[in-house]
Scaffold this active site. Structure first.
Site, short mmCIF file in Angstrom:
data_model
loop_
_atom_site.label_atom_id
_atom_site.label_comp_id
_atom_site.label_asym_id
_atom_site.label_seq_id
_atom_site.Cartn_x
_atom_site.Cartn_y
_atom_site.Cartn_z
N LYS A 1 0.81 -1.22 0.00
CA LYS A 1 0.00 0.00 0.00
C LYS A 1 0.85 1.27 0.00
O LYS A 1 0.46 2.27 -0.61
CB LYS A 1 -0.99 0.01 1.16
CG LYS A 1 -0.43 -0.21 2.54
CD LYS A 1 -1.55 -0.31 3.57
CE LYS A 1 -0.98 -0.68 4.95
NZ LYS A 1 -0.56 -2.10 4.97
N THR A 2 2.02 1.25 0.67
CA THR A 2 2.88 2.43 0.64
C THR A 2 3.40 2.66 -0.78
O THR A 2 3.37 3.79 -1.29
CB THR A 2 4.06 2.28 1.62
OG1 THR A 2 3.55 2.11 2.94
CG2 THR A 2 4.96 3.51 1.58
N GLU B 1 -2.65 6.61 2.30
CA GLU B 1 -2.41 5.22 2.66
C GLU B 1 -3.31 4.89 3.84
O GLU B 1 -3.25 5.56 4.88
CB GLU B 1 -0.95 5.00 3.02
CG GLU B 1 -0.65 3.57 3.45
CD GLU B 1 0.81 3.34 3.77
OE1 GLU B 1 1.10 2.32 4.41
OE2 GLU B 1 1.65 4.17 3.38
#
Length: 483
Positions: free
Chosen positions: A126-127, A170
């Site tokens: 996700k980052t 995020e």
């Protein structure tokens, strides 16, 4: 957010140096809010906050709250994260004074409510995915606001108050607080059991992500992930395995150690060939999801293509730190078996393919791994062992507790034992301190090694330890290197 906060009300972050807290503090400060914080550690992130004019106190004491109340016409809003214990002196004082106390997720939820948001969630990637979305939008001239759990190279920061239409966030699932976010577009990269200190099991995690998904106007998800495929109904799907039956796909044409070439499809039709300066199939999936999110946001593919050339991984994602005595030192945040496996597969490709983004071609892979949390190490001990056996040499740091109490018989020595059971010839050594770990790297790595330091704790201090002559170097006490 205007209905919830006013610029006359100061905002004070307890533990402002955290990766999520600092991003929010930066955005509020850039938007004209009076921001202060406390953080005992002086890190580059904290220095960046100070450079932005944010007052950061290096101690956390009850009197700070009284000073804040006395210095402003309006009582301050106090922001905490899950990492702040109830016993924190500032938090105790804030409660005693009857101040409003928000979790950092409440601040992010307020930001998300203010403008169209793309919120990226999932167990892994996700980052990187949210960083790529931000980079592509920025390169297309959209100037998005960004709240990311890592350093975004194009902004040089983890937080940016953009002037464009979109906010990219995020959405961290570790404490379940992402259910507060109501984004225009939710993105799910994958789903796998993690954070066993918070979730009772996979079903609990799935239910939480389903609540997040139901709060989004639209949902984009990775169809290659079996749990997402079975448990979620997405508005649109992406894949790196097939182009039929999915809305977006990128099928690899060539996977090298320094790049990825793929054909990008929309609705099964070929749109064009893309070249990414990021190796690894997992990165191709992350970029495909990011491209899909930007396309769903209405950005033309031709405008996104120029951003592909500018892609860089976020900080601590295969982050080259420098050369030490012929060893190329790389820092990586991977701390779940799937992340470790994906990163090591990519690193092995760099060694074996003869192509690498590093300054010199590495000849051997040495992994320095720091298990993160006793609960995670206990839950995934054998999976970690299997993933790490890809390396030529493994050096294990002590478990980074992240505030957890030790669990009996859960240690890096236990992990080494599991590795030797799976692969008796595996070369693995265990350190009982970070100083001893540094000595192991000095003594057992070789020139032309790729030394990959992995973990979410303080293993990223390895580069400083190797290059800082003031760091003590006691003689290690360890078993002979496995054959």
């Amino acid at each position: 957010m205007a209905s919830l906060l006013t610029r006359q009300q100061p905002v004070h972050f307890i533990g402002i140096g955290g990766i999520g807290m600092s991003a929010l503090a930066l955005i509020l400060a850039e938007r004209g809010y009076r921001v202060s914080g406390s953080e005992p550690k002086r890190t580059p992130i904290v220095q960046r906050l100070i450079d932005k004019g944010i007052q950061v106190l290096d101690s956390q004491v009850a009197s700070t709250i009284d000073h804040l109340i006395a210095a402003a016409a309006s009582p301050p809003l106090v922001v905490v994260s899950t990492a702040i214990p109830e016993s924190n002196p500032e938090l105790v004082a804030a409660r005693a004074r009857g101040l409003s106390i928000w979790h950092r997720s409440d601040i992010l939820a307020a930001l998300i409510a203010e403008q169209p948001a793309i919120a990226v969630a999932g167990s892994h990637g996700k980052t990187t995915t949210s960083t790529v979305v931000t980079t592509l939008l920025a390169a297309a001239g959209e100037d998005p606001t960004a709240v990311i759990g890592g350093l975004v190279p194009c902004y040089g920061s983890n937080g940016h108050a953009g002037s464009g239409r979109y906010l990219v966030a995020e959405a961290d699932e570790s404490d379940g607080s992402l259910v507060k976010f109501q984004a225009e577009l939710g993105v799910l990269t994958n789903l796998e059991l993690d954070h066993t200190d918070h979730y009772s099991g996979l079903d609990d995690l799935v239910a939480t992500l389903q609540r997040f998904a139901s709060g989004c106007d639209r949902l984009l998800a990775n169809q290659d992930d079996p749990i997402l495929r079975e448990q979620f109904r997405a508005t649109a799907w992406w894949s790196v395995e097939r182009c039929e039956g999915v809305d977006f796909a990128a099928l690899p044409v060539r996977l090298d150690g320094d790049r990825t070439i793929a054909d990008f499809y929309e609705g099964g039709a070929l749109v064009g060939r893309i070249t990414l300066p990021l190796p690894g199939l997992h990165n191709l999936s992350n970029v495909t999801g990011a491209l899909a999110a930007c396309r769903l946001a209405g950005v033309e593919f031709s405008r996104l293509q120029r951003g592909l050339e500018q892609l860089q991984a976020p900080g601590r994602r295969f982050d080259f730190r420098g050369d030490w005595q012929g060893r190329q030192i790389v820092d990586d945040y991977a701390h779940h078996p799937s992340e470790v496996s994906a990163t090591l597969t990519m690193a092995r490709l760099m060694v074996s393919s003869g192509r690498s983004p590093l300054p010199r071609q590495p000849q051997r892979l040495t992994v320095v791994f720091q298990p993160h949390r006793y609960s995670r190490t206990q839950e995934f001990l054998h999976q970690f062992a299997a993933a790490l056996t890809v390396a030529d040499l493994v050096l294990l740091a002590p478990v980074y507790s992240a505030g957890e109490a030790p669990i009996a018989e859960v240690s890096s020595h236990a992990l080494a034992g599991s590795m030797r059971h799976l692969a008796p010839e595996q070369a693995v050594l265990v350190a009982d301190s970070m100083d001893e770990l540094t000595v192991l790297v000095q003594e057992h790595s070789r020139p032309d090694d790729l030394v990959l330091a992995m973990g979410a704790g303080d293993v990223n201090s390895l580069w400083k330890r190797l290059t800082d002559d003031s760091v003590s170097s006691p003689q290690p006490q360890h078993s002979p290197l496995a054959a």
